[in-house]
Every structure is written in structure tokens, then in C-alpha cells.
Design a protein around this motif. Structure first.
Motif, PDB file in Angstrom:
ATOM      1  N   GLY A 417      44.953  34.471 -10.856  1.00  0.00           N
ATOM      2  CA  GLY A 417      44.811  35.911 -10.897  1.00  0.00           C
ATOM      3  C   GLY A 417      43.401  36.419 -11.030  1.00  0.00           C
ATOM      4  N   GLY A 418      42.416  35.541 -11.029  1.00  0.00           N
ATOM      5  CA  GLY A 418      41.030  35.973 -11.168  1.00  0.00           C
ATOM      6  C   GLY A 418      40.473  36.565  -9.878  1.00  0.00           C
ATOM      7  N   ASN A 419      39.323  37.207 -10.007  1.00  0.00           N
ATOM      8  CA  ASN A 419      38.657  37.832  -8.869  1.00  0.00           C
ATOM      9  C   ASN A 419      37.649  36.853  -8.270  1.00  0.00           C
ATOM     10  N   ARG A 420      37.742  36.633  -6.949  1.00  0.00           N
ATOM     11  CA  ARG A 420      36.878  35.629  -6.328  1.00  0.00           C
ATOM     12  C   ARG A 420      35.407  35.986  -6.470  1.00  0.00           C
ATOM     13  N   GLN A 421      35.062  37.234  -6.275  1.00  0.00           N
ATOM     14  CA  GLN A 421      33.654  37.606  -6.313  1.00  0.00           C
ATOM     15  C   GLN A 421      33.081  37.454  -7.722  1.00  0.00           C
ATOM     16  N   ASP A 422      33.893  37.768  -8.729  1.00  0.00           N
ATOM     17  CA  ASP A 422      33.427  37.582 -10.101  1.00  0.00           C
ATOM     18  C   ASP A 422      33.216  36.089 -10.382  1.00  0.00           C
ATOM     19  N   ALA A 423      34.179  35.253  -9.940  1.00  0.00           N
ATOM     20  CA  ALA A 423      34.061  33.811 -10.161  1.00  0.00           C
ATOM     21  C   ALA A 423      32.835  33.251  -9.445  1.00  0.00           C
ATOM     22  N   HIS A 424      32.610  33.741  -8.238  1.00  0.00           N
ATOM     23  CA  HIS A 424      31.457  33.282  -7.465  1.00  0.00           C
ATOM     24  C   HIS A 424      30.154  33.622  -8.182  1.00  0.00           C
ATOM     25  N   GLU A 425      30.056  34.834  -8.732  1.00  0.00           N
ATOM     26  CA  GLU A 425      28.837  35.243  -9.420  1.00  0.00           C
ATOM     27  C   GLU A 425      28.608  34.422 -10.689  1.00  0.00           C
ATOM     28  N   GLU A 426      29.675  34.157 -11.421  1.00  0.00           N
ATOM     29  CA  GLU A 426      29.544  33.335 -12.626  1.00  0.00           C
ATOM     30  C   GLU A 426      29.025  31.939 -12.273  1.00  0.00           C
ATOM     31  N   ILE A 427      29.589  31.367 -11.232  1.00  0.00           N
ATOM     32  CA  ILE A 427      29.169  30.024 -10.795  1.00  0.00           C
ATOM     33  C   ILE A 427      27.725  30.056 -10.308  1.00  0.00           C
ATOM     34  N   ARG A 428      27.364  31.098  -9.567  1.00  0.00           N
ATOM     35  CA  ARG A 428      25.997  31.194  -9.045  1.00  0.00           C
ATOM     36  C   ARG A 428      24.974  31.183 -10.171  1.00  0.00           C
TER      37      ARG A 428
END
Length: 512
Positions: A417-428
Motif C-alpha cells: 500500500g505504499g507510494n512508489r514515488q515516496d519509496a523511490h525518494e527514500e531509497i535515493r
């Protein structure tokens, strides 16, 4: 001058095989001239020229191999006449006096010089093909042995995705087997025979860009006179159609399927360019393969064979320089550079011909094949003894794996249920922090620990350790290797015609 007091090409003294050097020797070349003169005399006799006797044919057959004494006679005559073909006509006539008056009857110099070149190139290609097949055979065995071993794949020479050691070896094989187009795209070393047009002896090689085809699509140059108006043959045979039959007979005797449509004094020098482009492609492929191995050796993942007493450096005794790969790359670079000579030669053959092709082709054609031969000898030794260091490869994998698992982490976050763009930014952000530790502090890649300590990723903390197996990221690489290089795969099928020679060569290597 003594053997150590005059220049000798390194291709002769260091790199090429005895059989290739023998093929392009003066004895081989000028003995081929004699065979062509014999074929011509036999064909002319068959078509009714009664001045050619059985005794003449017999004497010619008895002296097809040029002796040392014959070379002496020819050298004296060439110094006098300034014409190598006529010098050898004279020398042949000395040992076959019954044929002295009819040797070279109705022909131009290019009848023997050009057609001998075509025969020598055809034979040279047939020497190279089994050697190329042996290299592919070695790499096939290597690929199958290491088909499951994960290793980092690179794009832009930057770590990209996981492949396997065997998959990379299959990439090398494919470059050696890759064809130009259509049905030949995987046809090396044995494409199908293509039929050629007829009327002038001539060789058209339909090649794979990196290898030599089985059949070279041979046509061989004919007997027409200086500008191919066949006037001399009209007056001699009285029936022009006999000229066509003469060329057909000559093709059969020389082992060529047919003749070229349009003839002039020489065969088209575009033929040489086509052959050079194909063989030079083999050199370029060797350069790329050995470049990969040299980079892998730098990372201490894969090394070329290194003998017990071999010295890597005269100063730094610890070094294991990739000497064999560097030699092959050097020879391959020279080989890859040759087509420009053939292109320039072709482009200045004014009208029906000029003679500024002669001197350069005397060196370029033998050198083309001697270089290819030397590359194959080196590639055989290299591919037959590659050394893999799995633990070093695994350690390198683990140093980059934290970055590679991040895509899976993002997908798992999204699945919950998470947001892909938020997850991507955290990983970045975390990835750049981990990279800074590696680059600026010389530390280890701590991205996994950072992810485990970041509350945002808590839903997947329990999954992360299970993601740290490199084998999870090789995709279909092992299957691709098995399908391509395994039993009944394309590689095995193409190697089948050469297996007897390959096994003989492998046995000889074991006995050395």
C-alpha cells in the motif's frame, strides 16, 4: 645475410602457425601457378588444341612443385626480364621441355597471379575455420561450467544487473558466431552454400562479420585476355562457345563452383575488400573479448592461464600481467586496421586495371591471414585455460548487491500500500549516503543497515536478509546458457562438422 642480420616479420618468427606460413610461402604460391598452367593446358587439349601433347602434360605433372633449383633459374630470368610470371614460365619450361612452348598459352599474367591468390585465400580460410571452431568449443565448455555463477554485469563499465559468468562467455561466443543477416545470423562457422553466377573465375566471400564461412561462395577468374575481349581464344578455338566451356573446365579442376558474370583482366578488387572486412571483424571481436578479460583480471575475478615459471614483470615480481590477452588485442588491432588498405587499392583500379595493386597485395593478403591465424592460436590458448575466482566474484557481488535489491524493496512497499514515488525518494537519499561512505571514507556499503534503521521501511525489514542472495537476481541467465550452449543447442549444431578436428587438436594439446 644471416638469419639474425635481416628483418623478419614477427608473424613469421613469433606468432603464426607453420601451416599458414607454408601456405603463403613462395614455394606454395609458385607451385599453385604451375597447377594453374597444368589445368589450362589440360582444358585446352580437351577442347581440341592439338599442339598440346600427352608428353607435355606428363612432364608438367611431374614438376608441379617448384624446386630450389627452379627458384634459382627464375631469379636469374626475372632479373633479366623484370617480369616474375615470365620468369617462372621459363623455369617451368626448363624442367618440362615438352611443354615449354605451350605453358601459359593464351593467358595473361593475371590468369596465374589472381587465381592463385583466390586459391590461397580459400585454403587460408579453411585453415582458420577449425581453429575458430576450437575457440568456440573451449568457450562453450567454460560457459556451461560457470552457467550458474552470479557475477556483476556492467553497462558503461558501471555495475548494472546480475548475470552469470557463463552468460558473459556466451556473449563472447555469439560475437564469434554472429552472422551478417538472414539465415546466416547464427551461422558460424558453417553457413549454407550459396550459388554464384558464372563466367569469370572469381571469389565472392559471403561472410559473417566476425568469422569465416564454410563455403566462401567461390568464383574463380578466367582465361580472357588483357581486356577480356577473348580475341586470342576466338582465333585459336574457332568457336567462341568453347571459351565458356574452357572456363567451366578450369572451375571444376580448381574446385570452384562457378565463374563471375563480368570479367576483365583481374577479378574485382572489391572481393579482397569483402574478405578483409570479414576477417578483420574477427580481429575486432578478439579485441573486445580480451578487453573484457583484462578488466576482469584487474578485478581479480577471471584470469588468463599463467604458467608455473612465467614472469609477469621484470621489476615487479608479484605481477600477473595479462600478457596473452594483450598480445591478442595487439594482433587483433592490426588485423582490424587492414580493410582500409584493401578499400584504397580497390578504389584506384582505373578502367580495366592498374598495377598499383600488386606490391601492396603481396604483403596485405598474407598478412591478413597470418594475423587471423595468430589471433586464433592465442585465443585457443586463452580460452582453454581461463581461471575463475568465485569467492572474489561473490565478495564483489555483495559490495554492490545492496543497491540492486532496492527495486525489489520498492515493489514490496508498493504491494503493502505504499507510494512508489515516496519509496523511490527514500531509497535515493539513503543510496547517496551509502555511496558517500564508500567513496569519501573508504568504508563498506552500509545501505542495507541504513534501510533497516529507517522507520519508513519497517514493513519490509523482515524480508531484507532474504533478498541478499545474488542468485535471486540472475534471471534466466542459466537457462539461456543451457539453451544456447548445451546439448543440441545452436553452438553444438554449428560445431558438429568440426568436432573431429577439434578433438584431434585437444588431444595434441594434452600431449604437449
Amino acid at each position: 645475410m644471416a638469419g639474425y642480420d635481416a628483418y623478419k616479420t614477427p608473424l613469421d618468427s613469433r606468432y603464426s602457425s607453420d601451416e599458414m606460413k607454408q601456405l603463403f610461402s613462395q614455394r606454395s604460391r609458385h607451385s599453385t601457378w604451375r597447377k594453374l598452367w597444368l589445368y589450362l593446358a589440360e582444358a585446352e587439349k580437351e577442347l581440341g588444341i592439338d599442339t598440346i601433347t600427352d608428353a607435355a602434360i606428363t612432364q608438367m605433372k611431374q614438376h608441379l612443385i617448384v624446386s630450389n633449383d627452379d627458384f634459382g633459374v627464375a631469379a636469374v630470368e626475372e632479373k633479366r626480364r623484370k617480369h616474375d610470371v615470365m620468369a617462372h614460365v621459363h623455369a617451368f619450361g626448363q624442367v618440362a621441355p615438352e611443354a615449354a612452348g605451350i605453358i601459359h598459352y593464351g593467358a595473361t599474367s593475371c590468369y596465374v597471379t589472381d587465381n592463385a591468390e583466390l586459391i590461397l585465400m580459400k585454403n587460408a580460410l579453411e585453415l582458420i575455420m577449425p581453429k575458430l571452431a576450437k575457440v568456440i568449443y573451449n568457450l562453450r565448455a567454460f560457459a556451461l561450467e560457470w552457467k550458474d555463477e552470479p557475477t556483476l554485469g556492467y553497462t558503461h563499465y558501471q555495475p548494472a544487473q546480475m548475470i552469470t559468468v557463463g552468460k558473459r562467455a556466451c556473449q563472447w561466443i555469439q560475437m564469434l558466431m554472429m552472422g551478417q543477416s538472414g539465415k546466416h545470423r547464427a551461422s558460424i562457422p558453417r553457413p549454407e552454400v550459396q550459388r554464384c553466377p558464372r563466367h569469370h573465375w572469381y571469389t565472392s566471400v559471403s561472410f559473417d562479420p566476425c568469422i569465416v564461412c564454410k563455403q566462401h561462395c567461390k568464383r574463380i577468374g578466367g582465361t580472357s585476355n588483357a581486356v577480356c575481349l577473348v580475341r586470342s581464344w576466338k582465333s585459336s578455338t574457332t568457336m567462341p562457345r568453347k571459351v565458356d566451356r574452357l572456363n567451366e573446365i578450369l572451375c571444376q579442376k580448381a574446385g570452384f563452383p562457378s565463374c563471375y558474370d563480368i570479367s576483365y583482366q583481374t577479378y574485382p578488387r572489391k572481393v579482397d575488400l569483402n574478405i578483409a572486412n570479414a576477417v578483420a571483424g574477427l580481429g575486432a571481436t578478439c579485441m573486445q573479448i580480451t578487453g573484457d578479460i583484462r578488466h576482469l583480471a584487474n578485478m581479480k575475478e577471471v584470469e588468463e592461464p599463467f604458467s608455473k615459471d612465467q614472469i609477469g614483470s621484470s621489476a615487479m615480481a608479484y605481477k600477473r600481467n595479462p600478457m596473452l590477452s594483450e598480445r591478442i588485442a595487439s594482433l587483433g588491432r592490426k588485423l582490424a586496421s587492414l580493410p582500409i588498405n584493401f578499400m584504397n587499392t580497390m578504389s584506384v583500379q582505373w578502367m580495366e586495371r592498374s598495377l598499383d595493386d600488386s606490391a601492396i597485395r603481396r604483403s596485405d593478403i598474407p598478412e591478413l591471414f597470418l594475423l587471423a591465424d595468430a589471433c586464433m592460436i592465442g585465443m585457443d590458448a586463452l580460452s582453454n585455460g581461463l581461471v575463475v575466482y568465485p569467492k572474489r566474484i561473490h565478495a564483489h557481488n555483495l559490495s554492490e548487491l545492496p543497491f540492486m535489491i532496492t527495486e525489489n524493496i520498492i515493489m514490496k512497499i508498493c504491494a503493502q500500500g505504499g507510494n512508489r514515488q515516496d519509496a523511490h525518494e527514500e531509497i535515493r537519499v539513503l543510496s547517496h549516503q551509502a555511496s558517500a561512505v564508500v567513496k569519501n571514507e573508504g568504508g563498506e556499503n552500509d545501505l542495507v543497515e541504513r534501510i533497516k534503521n529507517t522507520e519508513y521501511f519497517k514493513p519490509v525489514w523482515g524480508d531484507i536478509d532474504g533478498m541478499m542472495d545474488p542468485k535471486l537476481y540472475v534471471g534466466r541467465a542459466p537457462e539461456i546458457v543451457q539453451r544456447y550452449a548445451g546439448q543440441a543447442g545452436p553452438v553444438e549444431v554449428k560445431l558438429a562438422p568440426y568436432m573431429q578436428k577439434i578433438l584431434h587438436s585437444a588431444t595434441a594439446q594434452l600431449n604437449v
